[in-house]
Enzyme design. Structure first.
Site, PDB file in Angstrom:
ATOM      1  N   ILE A  40     -35.730  -6.360 -46.251  1.00  0.00           N
ATOM      2  CA  ILE A  40     -36.181  -4.774 -45.555  1.00  0.00           C
ATOM      3  C   ILE A  40     -35.561  -3.275 -46.251  1.00  0.00           C
ATOM      4  O   ILE A  40     -35.561  -2.231 -45.679  1.00  0.00           O
ATOM      5  CB  ILE A  40     -36.402  -5.022 -44.380  1.00  0.00           C
ATOM      6  CG1 ILE A  40     -37.819  -4.000 -44.049  1.00  0.00           C
ATOM      7  CG2 ILE A  40     -35.175  -5.186 -43.502  1.00  0.00           C
ATOM      8  CD1 ILE A  40     -38.422  -5.031 -42.315  1.00  0.00           C
ATOM      9  N   ASN A  97     -24.628 -15.212 -48.158  1.00  0.00           N
ATOM     10  CA  ASN A  97     -24.275 -15.262 -47.084  1.00  0.00           C
ATOM     11  C   ASN A  97     -23.372 -16.622 -46.281  1.00  0.00           C
ATOM     12  O   ASN A  97     -25.095 -17.339 -45.875  1.00  0.00           O
ATOM     13  CB  ASN A  97     -23.722 -13.976 -46.636  1.00  0.00           C
ATOM     14  CG  ASN A  97     -23.327 -12.852 -46.931  1.00  0.00           C
ATOM     15  OD1 ASN A  97     -22.764 -12.492 -47.896  1.00  0.00           O
ATOM     16  ND2 ASN A  97     -24.694 -12.004 -46.737  1.00  0.00           N
ATOM     17  N   HIS A 110     -31.144 -17.843 -47.482  1.00  0.00           N
ATOM     18  CA  HIS A 110     -31.503 -17.276 -48.430  1.00  0.00           C
ATOM     19  C   HIS A 110     -30.465 -16.583 -49.848  1.00  0.00           C
ATOM     20  O   HIS A 110     -29.073 -16.696 -49.449  1.00  0.00           O
ATOM     21  CB  HIS A 110     -31.935 -16.050 -47.512  1.00  0.00           C
ATOM     22  CG  HIS A 110     -31.562 -15.582 -46.178  1.00  0.00           C
ATOM     23  ND1 HIS A 110     -30.937 -15.729 -45.443  1.00  0.00           N
ATOM     24  CD2 HIS A 110     -30.191 -14.077 -46.673  1.00  0.00           C
ATOM     25  CE1 HIS A 110     -29.658 -15.183 -44.533  1.00  0.00           C
ATOM     26  NE2 HIS A 110     -28.812 -14.013 -45.744  1.00  0.00           N
TER      27      HIS A 110
HETATM   28  P1  5GP Z   1     -27.627 -12.071 -44.666  1.00  0.00           P
HETATM   29  O1  5GP Z   1     -26.632 -11.482 -43.822  1.00  0.00           O
HETATM   30  O2  5GP Z   1     -28.755 -13.144 -43.288  1.00  0.00           O
HETATM   31  O3  5GP Z   1     -27.200 -12.769 -45.799  1.00  0.00           O
HETATM   32  O4  5GP Z   1     -28.594 -11.511 -44.716  1.00  0.00           O
HETATM   33  C1  5GP Z   1     -30.036 -11.027 -44.265  1.00  0.00           C
HETATM   34  C2  5GP Z   1     -30.778  -9.585 -45.070  1.00  0.00           C
HETATM   35  O5  5GP Z   1     -31.722  -9.915 -44.459  1.00  0.00           O
HETATM   36  C3  5GP Z   1     -30.378  -7.905 -45.000  1.00  0.00           C
HETATM   37  O6  5GP Z   1     -29.954  -7.872 -46.168  1.00  0.00           O
HETATM   38  C4  5GP Z   1     -31.594  -8.033 -43.972  1.00  0.00           C
HETATM   39  O7  5GP Z   1     -31.913  -6.665 -44.444  1.00  0.00           O
HETATM   40  C5  5GP Z   1     -32.412  -8.976 -44.317  1.00  0.00           C
HETATM   41  N1  5GP Z   1     -33.752  -8.806 -43.617  1.00  0.00           N
HETATM   42  C6  5GP Z   1     -33.354  -8.682 -41.895  1.00  0.00           C
HETATM   43  N2  5GP Z   1     -34.993  -8.820 -41.393  1.00  0.00           N
HETATM   44  C7  5GP Z   1     -36.240  -8.718 -42.080  1.00  0.00           C
HETATM   45  C8  5GP Z   1     -36.887  -8.634 -42.655  1.00  0.00           C
HETATM   46  O8  5GP Z   1     -37.672  -8.874 -40.965  1.00  0.00           O
HETATM   47  N3  5GP Z   1     -37.676  -8.927 -43.754  1.00  0.00           N
HETATM   48  C9  5GP Z   1     -37.226  -8.897 -44.761  1.00  0.00           C
HETATM   49  N4  5GP Z   1     -37.538  -8.489 -46.069  1.00  0.00           N
HETATM   50  N5  5GP Z   1     -35.821  -8.728 -45.307  1.00  0.00           N
HETATM   51  C10 5GP Z   1     -34.913  -9.029 -43.743  1.00  0.00           C
END
Ligand code: 5GP
Length: 125
Positions: A40, A97, A110
């Site tokens: 997003i 991460n 993820h």
């Molecule tokens: P992390 O820091 O946990 O590795 O990354 C989480 C990722 O999820 C971030 O890059 C953030 O922009 C993405 N993200 C968070 N909420 C949403 C969402 O509702 N939809 C999508 N498509 N991505 C999301």
């Protein structure tokens, strides 16, 4: 805020809701093991997330408790997505991460796929 990767799986996390179709996503790929969709808040020309369909909090949780089939299926799905996005020729970067120091924010495993430009710097702040 980074998550505590040792907490039990939270069925109300944002990616669980996307998997259940309760929240929308810009889908790229889906198979029995994984779902891939655009981040997003993209941090590269291509920024796609691949998540397993099973309930794993983190990379640590997945590699400790995932079956060989789940792990192989998920890894293959990540590869499929990179080829579907035609990133295999120019190249790409994968990132996971994990927990506090990894600054993981969503408590569902993820893999980030970054592409569309060269990445010169190995790691940022
Ligand atoms: P992390 O820091 O946990 O590795 O990354 C989480 C990722 O999820 C971030 O890059 C953030 O922009 C993405 N993200 C968070 N909420 C949403 C969402 O509702 N939809 C999508 N498509 N991505 C999301």
């Amino acid at each position: 805020m980074p998550i505590d990767p040792k907490l039990p799986y939270d069925d109300d996390n944002i990616f669980a809701k996307i998997l259940r179709g309760e929240l929308p996503c810009k889908e790229v790929y889906e198979d029995d093991h994984a779902l891939a969709f655009h981040d997003i808040r993209p941090q590269a020309p291509v920024h796609v997330l691949v998540i397993p369909k099973d309930r794993f909090v983190s990379w640590d949780d997945f590699t400790a408790k995932g079956s060989d089939e789940q792990i192989a299926g998920f890894m293959r799905a990540v590869g499929e997505v990179t080829r579907l996005l035609e990133l295999d020729t120019p190249g790409y970067r994968l990132m996971v991460n994990m927990g506090g120091h990894g600054h993981q924010e969503v408590p569902h495993l993820h893999v980030h796929i970054f592409g569309g430009r060269p990445f010169f710097q190995m790691i940022g702040e």
